[in-house]
Design a protein around this motif. Sequence first.
Motif, PDB file in Angstrom:
ATOM      1  N   PHE A 190     -12.655   9.281  12.958  1.00  0.00           N
ATOM      2  CA  PHE A 190     -11.563  10.233  13.162  1.00  0.00           C
ATOM      3  C   PHE A 190     -10.279   9.661  12.581  1.00  0.00           C
ATOM      4  CE2 PHE A 190     -11.269   7.371  16.740  1.00  0.00           C
ATOM      5  CZ  PHE A 190      -9.919   7.196  16.921  1.00  0.00           C
ATOM      6  N   TYR A 191      -9.265  10.540  12.427  1.00  0.00           N
ATOM      7  CA  TYR A 191      -7.927  10.177  11.953  1.00  0.00           C
ATOM      8  C   TYR A 191      -6.917  10.735  12.943  1.00  0.00           C
ATOM      9  CZ  TYR A 191     -10.587   9.773   7.576  1.00  0.00           C
ATOM     10  OH  TYR A 191     -11.526   9.478   6.632  1.00  0.00           O
ATOM     11  N   ARG A 192      -5.853   9.946  13.161  1.00  0.00           N
ATOM     12  CA  ARG A 192      -4.741  10.386  13.996  1.00  0.00           C
ATOM     13  C   ARG A 192      -3.449  10.242  13.195  1.00  0.00           C
ATOM     14  NH1 ARG A 192      -5.326  10.326  19.484  1.00  0.00           N
ATOM     15  NH2 ARG A 192      -3.411  11.545  19.370  1.00  0.00           N
ATOM     16  N   PRO A 193      -2.425  11.104  13.457  1.00  0.00           N
ATOM     17  CA  PRO A 193      -1.158  10.985  12.732  1.00  0.00           C
ATOM     18  C   PRO A 193      -0.460   9.662  13.053  1.00  0.00           C
ATOM     19  CG  PRO A 193      -1.345  13.111  13.841  1.00  0.00           C
ATOM     20  CD  PRO A 193      -2.439  12.245  14.380  1.00  0.00           C
ATOM     21  N   TYR A 194      -0.009   8.974  12.019  1.00  0.00           N
ATOM     22  CA  TYR A 194       0.659   7.695  12.239  1.00  0.00           C
ATOM     23  C   TYR A 194       1.929   7.870  13.063  1.00  0.00           C
ATOM     24  CZ  TYR A 194       3.172   3.363  11.370  1.00  0.00           C
ATOM     25  OH  TYR A 194       3.862   2.201  11.533  1.00  0.00           O
ATOM     26  N   ALA A 195       2.651   8.965  12.881  1.00  0.00           N
ATOM     27  CA  ALA A 195       3.904   9.181  13.605  1.00  0.00           C
ATOM     28  C   ALA A 195       3.673   9.255  15.111  1.00  0.00           C
ATOM     29  CB  ALA A 195       4.583  10.460  13.106  1.00  0.00           C
ATOM     30  N   GLN A 196       2.483   9.665  15.529  1.00  0.00           N
ATOM     31  CA  GLN A 196       2.186   9.735  16.960  1.00  0.00           C
ATOM     32  C   GLN A 196       1.615   8.436  17.507  1.00  0.00           C
ATOM     33  OE1 GLN A 196      -0.386  13.157  17.448  1.00  0.00           O
ATOM     34  NE2 GLN A 196       1.282  14.633  17.055  1.00  0.00           N
ATOM     35  N   HIS A 197       1.132   7.566  16.597  1.00  0.00           N
ATOM     36  CA  HIS A 197       0.580   6.268  17.012  1.00  0.00           C
ATOM     37  C   HIS A 197       0.990   5.215  15.987  1.00  0.00           C
ATOM     38  CE1 HIS A 197      -2.016   7.893  20.211  1.00  0.00           C
ATOM     39  NE2 HIS A 197      -2.156   8.928  19.394  1.00  0.00           N
ATOM     40  N   PRO A 198       2.251   4.793  15.985  1.00  0.00           N
ATOM     41  CA  PRO A 198       2.717   3.846  14.947  1.00  0.00           C
ATOM     42  C   PRO A 198       2.196   2.426  15.204  1.00  0.00           C
ATOM     43  CG  PRO A 198       4.528   5.079  15.966  1.00  0.00           C
ATOM     44  CD  PRO A 198       3.341   5.221  16.849  1.00  0.00           C
ATOM     45  N   TRP A 199       1.383   1.927  14.270  1.00  0.00           N
ATOM     46  CA  TRP A 199       0.886   0.560  14.330  1.00  0.00           C
ATOM     47  C   TRP A 199       1.811  -0.346  13.531  1.00  0.00           C
ATOM     48  CZ3 TRP A 199      -4.951  -0.801  14.605  1.00  0.00           C
ATOM     49  CH2 TRP A 199      -5.549  -0.082  15.656  1.00  0.00           C
ATOM     50  N   ASP A 200       1.575  -1.654  13.680  1.00  0.00           N
ATOM     51  CA  ASP A 200       2.448  -2.593  12.974  1.00  0.00           C
ATOM     52  C   ASP A 200       1.881  -3.021  11.621  1.00  0.00           C
ATOM     53  OD1 ASP A 200       0.371  -3.961  14.054  1.00  0.00           O
ATOM     54  OD2 ASP A 200       1.560  -5.417  15.176  1.00  0.00           O
ATOM     55  N   ASN A 201       0.558  -3.150  11.484  1.00  0.00           N
ATOM     56  CA  ASN A 201      -0.036  -3.542  10.207  1.00  0.00           C
ATOM     57  C   ASN A 201      -0.579  -2.306   9.502  1.00  0.00           C
ATOM     58  OD1 ASN A 201      -0.089  -6.645  10.002  1.00  0.00           O
ATOM     59  ND2 ASN A 201      -0.797  -6.273  12.093  1.00  0.00           N
ATOM     60  N   MET A 202      -0.095  -2.085   8.285  1.00  0.00           N
ATOM     61  CA  MET A 202      -0.455  -0.870   7.563  1.00  0.00           C
ATOM     62  C   MET A 202      -0.796  -1.192   6.111  1.00  0.00           C
ATOM     63  SD  MET A 202      -0.274   1.578   9.759  1.00  0.00           S
ATOM     64  CE  MET A 202      -0.251   3.058   8.736  1.00  0.00           C
ATOM     65  N   THR A 203      -1.518  -0.259   5.488  1.00  0.00           N
ATOM     66  CA  THR A 203      -1.869  -0.358   4.073  1.00  0.00           C
ATOM     67  C   THR A 203      -1.498   0.949   3.388  1.00  0.00           C
ATOM     68  OG1 THR A 203      -3.731  -1.832   4.546  1.00  0.00           O
ATOM     69  CG2 THR A 203      -3.707  -0.735   2.406  1.00  0.00           C
ATOM     70  N   PHE A 204      -0.751   0.850   2.281  1.00  0.00           N
ATOM     71  CA  PHE A 204      -0.385   2.028   1.506  1.00  0.00           C
ATOM     72  C   PHE A 204      -1.393   2.235   0.375  1.00  0.00           C
ATOM     73  CE2 PHE A 204       3.877   3.122   3.035  1.00  0.00           C
ATOM     74  CZ  PHE A 204       3.904   4.467   2.711  1.00  0.00           C
ATOM     75  N   ALA A 205      -1.733   3.497   0.127  1.00  0.00           N
ATOM     76  CA  ALA A 205      -2.542   3.890  -1.020  1.00  0.00           C
ATOM     77  C   ALA A 205      -1.681   4.786  -1.898  1.00  0.00           C
ATOM     78  CB  ALA A 205      -3.800   4.623  -0.575  1.00  0.00           C
TER      79      ALA A 205
END
Length: 895
Positions: free
Chosen positions: A706-721
């Motif tokens: 599944f996928y959740r919106p980042y704005a509703q669950h902001p994590w600290d480690n991220m990867t941009f594509a």
Amino acid sequence: MHDREQRANRLRPPDTPRTLPPAWRRWRPFFRRSAQLELDDELRYHLEMRTADYVARGLSPDEARRRALERLGELKRVRDACLHIDRSRERHMRLIETIATVRNDVVFALRTFRRQTLTAVIAVLCLALGIGATTTMFSVGNALLLRALPFPNGDRLVSLDRFSGREQYSGVAVTSIPDFLEWRARSRAFDAMGIFRPGSMTLGGAEPVRLRAARVSSGVFRALGLRPVAGRLFAAEDDRPGGPALVLVSRGLAEQQLGGASRAVGQVLQLDGAPYEVIGVLPGDARFPVGVDVWRPLVLDPGAGWGDRGYEVVAALLPGVTLAQARDDAARVAAEMRRVQPRDDADEHIAVSPLRERYVGAARPAFLLLGAAAVLVFLIACANVATLQLARTAARHSEIAVRTALGASRRRIVRQLLTESMLFAIAGGGLGILLARWGSGIVGGAIASNAAPWMRFGVDGRVLAFTLVASVVAGALFGVVPAMRLAGADPGDTLRSTTRGTARMLRGRLHRVLVVVELALSLVLLVGAAFAVQSFLRLQHIDPGFDARGVMTFQFALQGPRYDSASARALAVERMDEAIARLPGVVAAGATTRIPVGNCCSRFSLNIEGRDFPPGEVPVIPGNMVTPGFLHAMGIPILHGRGFTDRDRAGARQVAIVSETFATTYFPGGDALGKRINMDGALATIVGVAADIKQERLIDGPQAEFYRPYAQHPWDNMTFAVKAPSVDGTALVRELRAVVHEVDPSLAIYSVHSMDHILARATASQRLYGLLLSVFACVALALAIAGVYGVVAFYVSRRTPEIGMRVALGAEPEAIVRMVVWQGTVLAAAGMVLGLGGAVLAARALSHVLYGVSAGEPLLYAGSAVMLMLTAILATWVPARRASRVDPMVALRAE
């Protein structure tokens, strides 16, 4: 003279043997005690002369003998000293004689090689390939399996993992802090136990640097047995909440950034925007986890949640406790925890495995298979050189017969021939070491791309010793039988008919057996290579579910006091997203917590509204927090419903997108739109169904995620594509760094890779297996065909008179060609039949390592067998054509 002997015998000590008669003295060198007898005779003579002198002076015989003994000293001591000198001289002479003999053998062998340069070069090259392949794989195995861990307690270190009993243990760490605290309190088999969690931190400065970091409890270093280079390690009080901000650094970081180990202690580093005091420096090789440069204390909060299982546990066994006893103790602890602390997922088991398995467990099956392939190449090389030696010794049959007739012993001839074989082997081993130095780094780096610093793939003392042993074994394998066979031949028969004697040797079974064995082993390797190549090709055609073309990725971390709030993290990612989308040539961009195939995976326990799962069977499903543009940037289509938009932010209705497999697995008919899932106590409505992708590995089947919106669950480690197919990669990376620096100069981006690179890395091991097995198979096939060619060519050369007679009597050239080719065909057919059984066994073993292949693939067997047969026939074609052109007059004159 005879009277003197009689008097000496009367005067000799009681324990001294009588002197041999003078007629026997010439045979003393053939008696075991000849030196001692000579010495006794000499001492008795001196004693007699001295005694006679005293008697002449008027002393009685007894008094004269006593005076003589006093004058000469203790005879036994003198005799022993003289014997010791004689034996030392004899050993020295034997050593000189042995060295001279070996030197003569070596010089004679070198002269023989000079006369047969091509044969010697071929033999050395064959052995170099076999020994080089075997040494390469041994050097890799030495690094993976034999070299000791660089920790004082390395032989007692184990890792502990929690896993569900309804799933097969996969070696993935699923430990939580409460689990660890219970294990530490209840276990009886461990001397020390620690928990850690790998991560990363940004070292502030003019140019921020992302460092590999780890949070560790103080028990980690006690378990490892480490001592600091400078300063101190973490203490038990550092694990408690509210402690000071402390760090340990690696020796390499201290020398590069902090002016050395001694000066590093006491310095304050800005890590993730917060100050940390350096209290100690760890040794360079003993970095645990692998590659970490910064360690900070892990707070052991008893109130931490059971669901946060991203931790790993390392422990040291008590002295004398075996691994089996530790596993029994862990099973007892797990049973107690299931009984006293029931939870929804409490079907708990504890896996205890040697710490080395963390690094080499996945590579072990592939290494064993590749090692077996290298051994096959080694055996083929030995068989090839043995065939060559048989041909050489057959050609030297008359020479050996003449030497035997002139008095050379069988032992002497065998030693000479073995000296030649050992020179071949040593030369091949030396060249094989050079090949191993080049190959071990390539193979080792590909098998263990994330190798620990102490896994140094190369040639060390143990590898050199192995090469020496392999060379000696090779020399014995291909040298003993030809030498014994040739030395045991009847010289009379040979001298009476040299040609017929040689032909008898050549027509023996041993030549054909060796060539058949070579061909059979070559077929095994050919089939293995065919399976590996087929697996890699099938892997290349797997649809990952996304479009990797033109996609560049990079990672960053939003950590430290500046990003403690969720809103600050969401705002920073939103600003990056907007700035990147405005770059020239960028088609789409988005961020995710885990990039597909790259660094998997975050898993979550999900409850589905309307579904009741039994205790312990709540589904644990991979999930990602993504920005609205991520699915578009990766080319992941939305099959039903909608994707995320800017309206799906904090405070808005909780929403989710599920994969197609998720929808068909948990909802009748796949109708998931409008249904709700519960993650961390928050209900999220499913607004879209996306196509399945390969999130974890390319070889896995479709799975629910599944996928959740980042704005509703902001994590600290991220990867941009970032999808920008028309922009040069180097220029794009430079612009991306500038964007991130503009948003926050303290942030550092790292792990910058294209998606094509990530996919290639995901298939690197399969590509390596195919490449190595193909190289081994080609080498084996070349060696085997060289063996076929050599035997047939030598057979033709020795039967030249016979073939000339056939031609003189009217045999057609085509008949001669058929006769010679038929011999090679029979050998190839026998090797093919013998090798098919081994090929089936090899295919079964490879099917457990390779993707998409099984032992039941007749086309691969048939293709490999046909290739072997055709190349064997081709190898016999050249000597067959040469035989068909024999001039009968020349052949008869030679006879």
